[in-house]
Design an enzyme around this catalytic site. Structure first.
Site, PDB file in Angstrom:
ATOM      1  N   HIS A   1      35.699  35.287  43.613  1.00  0.00           N
ATOM      2  CA  HIS A   1      35.627  36.661  44.118  1.00  0.00           C
ATOM      3  C   HIS A   1      34.173  37.091  44.253  1.00  0.00           C
ATOM      4  O   HIS A   1      33.265  36.453  43.729  1.00  0.00           O
ATOM      5  CB  HIS A   1      36.459  37.614  43.274  1.00  0.00           C
ATOM      6  CG  HIS A   1      35.911  38.010  41.935  1.00  0.00           C
ATOM      7  ND1 HIS A   1      35.158  39.147  41.754  1.00  0.00           N
ATOM      8  CD2 HIS A   1      36.030  37.457  40.716  1.00  0.00           C
ATOM      9  CE1 HIS A   1      34.859  39.277  40.464  1.00  0.00           C
ATOM     10  NE2 HIS A   1      35.365  38.260  39.812  1.00  0.00           N
TER      11      HIS A   1
ATOM     12  N   ASP B   1      29.287  37.658  36.684  1.00  0.00           N
ATOM     13  CA  ASP B   1      30.646  37.949  37.118  1.00  0.00           C
ATOM     14  C   ASP B   1      30.640  38.760  38.395  1.00  0.00           C
ATOM     15  O   ASP B   1      30.452  39.979  38.344  1.00  0.00           O
ATOM     16  CB  ASP B   1      31.356  38.718  35.989  1.00  0.00           C
ATOM     17  CG  ASP B   1      32.811  38.977  36.291  1.00  0.00           C
ATOM     18  OD1 ASP B   1      33.303  38.531  37.346  1.00  0.00           O
ATOM     19  OD2 ASP B   1      33.466  39.634  35.467  1.00  0.00           O
TER      20      ASP B   1
ATOM     21  N   GLU C   1      38.745  41.665  43.104  1.00  0.00           N
ATOM     22  CA  GLU C   1      39.367  40.958  41.978  1.00  0.00           C
ATOM     23  C   GLU C   1      39.345  41.823  40.733  1.00  0.00           C
ATOM     24  O   GLU C   1      40.277  41.826  39.932  1.00  0.00           O
ATOM     25  CB  GLU C   1      38.614  39.641  41.706  1.00  0.00           C
ATOM     26  CG  GLU C   1      39.255  38.755  40.643  1.00  0.00           C
ATOM     27  CD  GLU C   1      38.775  39.000  39.226  1.00  0.00           C
ATOM     28  OE1 GLU C   1      39.315  38.367  38.305  1.00  0.00           O
ATOM     29  OE2 GLU C   1      37.858  39.831  38.999  1.00  0.00           O
ATOM     30  N   GLU C   2      38.247  42.595  40.584  1.00  0.00           N
ATOM     31  CA  GLU C   2      38.078  43.381  39.354  1.00  0.00           C
ATOM     32  C   GLU C   2      39.139  44.471  39.221  1.00  0.00           C
ATOM     33  O   GLU C   2      39.353  45.005  38.149  1.00  0.00           O
ATOM     34  CB  GLU C   2      36.675  44.003  39.298  1.00  0.00           C
ATOM     35  CG  GLU C   2      35.537  42.966  39.234  1.00  0.00           C
ATOM     36  CD  GLU C   2      35.520  42.148  37.944  1.00  0.00           C
ATOM     37  OE1 GLU C   2      36.459  42.272  37.129  1.00  0.00           O
ATOM     38  OE2 GLU C   2      34.551  41.377  37.765  1.00  0.00           O
TER      39      GLU C   2
ATOM     40  N   HIS D   1      30.679  42.833  32.232  1.00  0.00           N
ATOM     41  CA  HIS D   1      31.069  44.086  32.894  1.00  0.00           C
ATOM     42  C   HIS D   1      30.136  45.267  32.615  1.00  0.00           C
ATOM     43  O   HIS D   1      30.515  46.417  32.808  1.00  0.00           O
ATOM     44  CB  HIS D   1      32.516  44.475  32.540  1.00  0.00           C
ATOM     45  CG  HIS D   1      33.538  43.592  33.212  1.00  0.00           C
ATOM     46  ND1 HIS D   1      34.880  43.870  33.200  1.00  0.00           N
ATOM     47  CD2 HIS D   1      33.416  42.449  33.921  1.00  0.00           C
ATOM     48  CE1 HIS D   1      35.545  42.927  33.868  1.00  0.00           C
ATOM     49  NE2 HIS D   1      34.666  42.054  34.313  1.00  0.00           N
TER      50      HIS D   1
END
Ligand SMILES: *[C@@H]1O[C@H](CO)[C@@H](O)[C@H](O)[C@H]1NC(C)=O
Ligand SMILES: *[C@@H]1O[C@H](CO)[C@@H](O)[C@H](O)[C@H]1NC(C)=O
Ligand SMILES: *[C@@H]1O[C@H](CO)[C@@H](O)[C@H](O)[C@H]1NC(C)=O
Length: 692
Positions: A338, A348, A385-386, A497
């Site tokens: 992603h 990420d 995606e998150e 995150h």
């Protein structure tokens, strides 16, 4: 080693790489006459793939992708889509952008004020100081409802059911309070909120523990009951297509009833240290990083919690590059990662994106040398995606029939590089193949190959299974039944995150020389080359049979003796003998070579059996109460706290969370055993390839 001045002069990097590429092209075009790719050629192309690795190009892609935060549905996010698309186009690859409409969620306003018993108050910042003004989204939980609570704070440990039970046993009243939970207890963020909701909490704050980066806030979504766009459950959400309304009960049940927000460890410590009431249980204290916490409350500290968010239907963009296969264009090998990020996304997910873009660069070198894969390779760059695997899920739902019948495998990489050490998950028929490929890639952190340092130590016991729903392999495996792999280096990185997940963090801590990136793209790209070029698909279902046998044995030690596991055991034996048969046939065919057309057809038929066998584990009715999850071996159980990561239907029927009489429970478990038995029989039958 050549040193690139890439940070100051990107143009010289481009020139350097171009020169290298041209050199390689000239060299190899002398050695490769044009024409069909034989297996010998295929191995030379793999060699070119390995030798064309470059940490400098990967670093430059990661730099470009992480200049701005690029949360799904925002303007900077669509710029990253264009960056990826332009990259693929500039390499001469065929590309495609597929847009979906999906419900996303953003913060509008949030605040948290603590009123302490001594009359003082403190308002906490709700985002990292460093991030303010740079477009980083305020810390929030996507899909949290808006709400306010002015109530006593209570510490609920990891927010698991067992933690709430322990509080109840100690007479601690959670109802009406603002629950303060720490993350990292092995349950998903959404499950913490769900458990707090059941315990009657008015609101929840969740903090991430850690010795460093104590000012970070862990963003994340708290959607429940499945993955994908809540407005198009089970089908691909598209402009002009069917869309549920926000007030529909099927949509509302995906959201928590109480609001929640993330909190920094620093702020959480200040609150927890001020609590009175019941003493902190000993087993909580021993694992708590802060030594200042003595009691769990509730109170006397009062928290004024306010969160206001908004839900918005947004356009999301999946970007694809397609390398069409020569002999079998209708068989797909998919590599997916992603692109959207909570903040800058250096780990990420863009460490994975940078690896994917470098694989594209290296594949384009092979193409210029005359390579065409036997099967079609599709590079996938997912959006949103998150927010719950939305981009990949919508696409899988939209293309379900083609994917189920034609996709050979899905290879996922999300947070490619978090630190040192390879971690991998796969469906078991891919175990041996994955181990083989790690023999071809140099370990980025020590001498020798990855295999020598990683796999040799534990064989396939190092390989995890994919029953979780934490990345884009979930729709491919758990909904479409496509054999899958997931890869990453390092784990549990401290800036997960948060606004600190930046390029600077990566160059300082995650991968200073980008050699781990090189390693992950090496494994990933080689896996795909084999899956696309090998005449027989490199699956070994004996590993699957062994894995099922292990699950069977675990169950037999766990399950009430009045329940019969014989049907399951017998189906596994049957599956193992089908696996052995297909392996023998495959060996025989390989010896006969590929020149003859009738043998080609035989191989194709055999490959189809290997490819389709995984679909046997799908069940039309899916998991009870969560029908979207079709895979009966790998999927998420409703009971988040179960230690079992297989047979989710059986796990759910055993769970104490579902109330039923003993007799009903025994019957429910036995039924689930029969269902998985039939699934294994279907898989065995697909492997044998006979219907009579
Ligand atoms: C709680 O905070 C909100 C938002 O800052 C504020 O409007 C409200 O007056 C506060 N309530 C109390 C009881 O302090
Ligand atoms: C690439 O790797 C070499 C050797 O480890 C190192 O000297 C160089 O700094 C690396 N380049 C980048 C961009 O990290
Ligand atoms: C499964 O069946 C095999 C062969 O019939 C037998 O040896 C084994 O003990 C059985 N295992 C279990 C757990 O029932």
């Amino acid at each position: 080693m050549v040193k690139f001045p890439f940070t100051t002069k990107p143009s010289s990097l481009v020139m350097f790489v171009t020169v290298i590429v041209l050199g390689v092209v000239v060299f190899y075009s002398l050695h490769f006459p044009h024409g069909a790719t034989s297996s010998l050629d295929a191995s030379r192309f793999r060699h070119v793939f390995i030798s064309s690795a470059s940490n400098a190009t990967i670093a430059s892609y990661l730099r470009a992708l992480t200049v701005h935060p690029h949360l799904a549905g925002t303007q900077p996010a669509s710029l990253t889509a264009r960056y990826v698309l332009n990259h693929f186009n500039s390499l001469g690859l065929r590309t495609k952008t597929v847009k979906h409409r999906a419900l996303l969620s953003y913060p509008v306003r949030s605040s948290l004020v603590a009123h302490f018993s001594d009359g003082t108050s403190q308002e906490f910042r709700m985002t990292e100081a460093e991030a303010e003004g740079d477009g980083v989204v305020a810390a929030y939980h996507a899909y949290s409802p808006s709400g306010t609570a002015v109530a006593a704070a209570v510490f609920v440990n990891y927010g698991r059911e067992e933690d709430f039970r322990e509080l109840a046993a100690a007479g601690v009243e959670v109802a009406g309070c603002v629950a303060v939970a720490r993350g990292g207890g092995g349950v998903a963020r959404g499950a913490v909120v769900e458990a707090a909701e059941r315990a009657g909490a008015a609101a929840v704050v969740v903090f991430g523990e850690g010795d460093t980066w104590r000012e970070g806030f862990e963003r994340g979504h708290v959607m429940r009951g499945g993955i994908g766009d809540p407005l198009s459950p089970g089908w691909g959400g598209v402009e002009g297509g069917e869309s549920l309304r926000l007030e529909d009960s099927e949509v509302l049940k995906r959201f928590p009833k109480i609001p929640s927000m993330p909190l920094s460890a620093e702020a959480a410590e200040r609150i927890l240290a001020s609590l009175g009431g019941a003493p902190l249980p000993l087993d909580w204290r021993t694992t708590l990083k802060s030594s200042k916490v003595r009691s769990v409350g509730p109170g006397p500290t009062i928290l004024n919690f306010t969160y206001q968010g908004e839900m918005k239907v947004a356009t999301i963009e999946n970007v694809f590059a397609i390398i069409k296969g020569r002999e079998e264009p209708d068989r797909y090998v998919l590599l997916g990662n992603h692109r959207d990020a909570w903040t800058y996304g250096a780990v990420d997910p863009n460490s994975g994106t940078a690896a994917l873009l470098d694989i594209a660069r290296r594949y384009s070198i092979l193409l210029r040398l005359g390579w065409t894969p036997r099967r079609t390779i599709i590079l996938c760059s997912w959006d949103a995606e998150e927010f719950g695997m939305i981009g990949s899920t919508e696409w899988v739902e939209q293309n379900l029939v083609n994917l189920r019948s034609k996709a050979v495998a899905y290879l996922n990489v999300d947070c490619a590089v978090q630190g040192p050490g390879l971690f991998a998950g796969s469906t078991p028929q891919l175990d041996d193949f994955l181990l083989e490929v790690t023999k071809k890639v140099k370990d980025p952190d020590s001498e020798g190959t990855i295999y020598e340092n990683w796999a040799a130590a534990g064989g396939n016991s190092n390989i995890q299974r994919l029953g979780r729903v934490d990345s884009d392999f979930a729709p491919f495996l758990q909904h479409a039944g496509i054999p899958s792999i997931d890869l990453y280096f390092g784990k549990d990185y401290p800036v997960y995150h948060t606004a600190f997940d930046s390029y600077g963090w990566m160059t300082k801590y995650g991968d200073p020389f980008f050699q781990r990136h090189v390693a992950v793209s090496g494994i990933w790209g080689l896996l795909a080359l084999h899956l696309a070029d090998d005449s027989t698909i490199p699956f070994n279902y004996l590993s699957y049979a062994n894995q099922l046998q292990v699950y069977n044995n675990i169950l037999s030690n766990l399950i009430d003796k009045r329940i019969s596991l014989n049907p399951l055991n017998t189906s596994i034996q049957e599956f193992a003998s089908a696996a052995k048969e297909v392996n023998d046939e495959s060996k025989k065919l390989r010896f006969q070579g590929t020149s003859d057309r009738s043998i080609d057809m035989k191989m194709r038929a055999l490959n189809d059996r290997l490819m389709l066998a995984e679909k046997g584990f799908l069940d039309a009715d899916g998991l009870q109460g969560r029908q979207w999850f079709k895979h009966l071996v790998f999927g998420p159980p409703s009971d988040h706290e179960s230690k079992l990561d297989f047979f989710p239907g059986i796990v759910d029927s055993m769970s104490e969370m579902v109330k039923m009489s003993e007799k009903e429970r025994l019957a429910a478990i036995q039924h689930e055993i029969w269902r998985i038995t039939r699934a294994i029989q279907r898989a065995a039958s697909a492997l044998r390839g006979d219907s009579a």
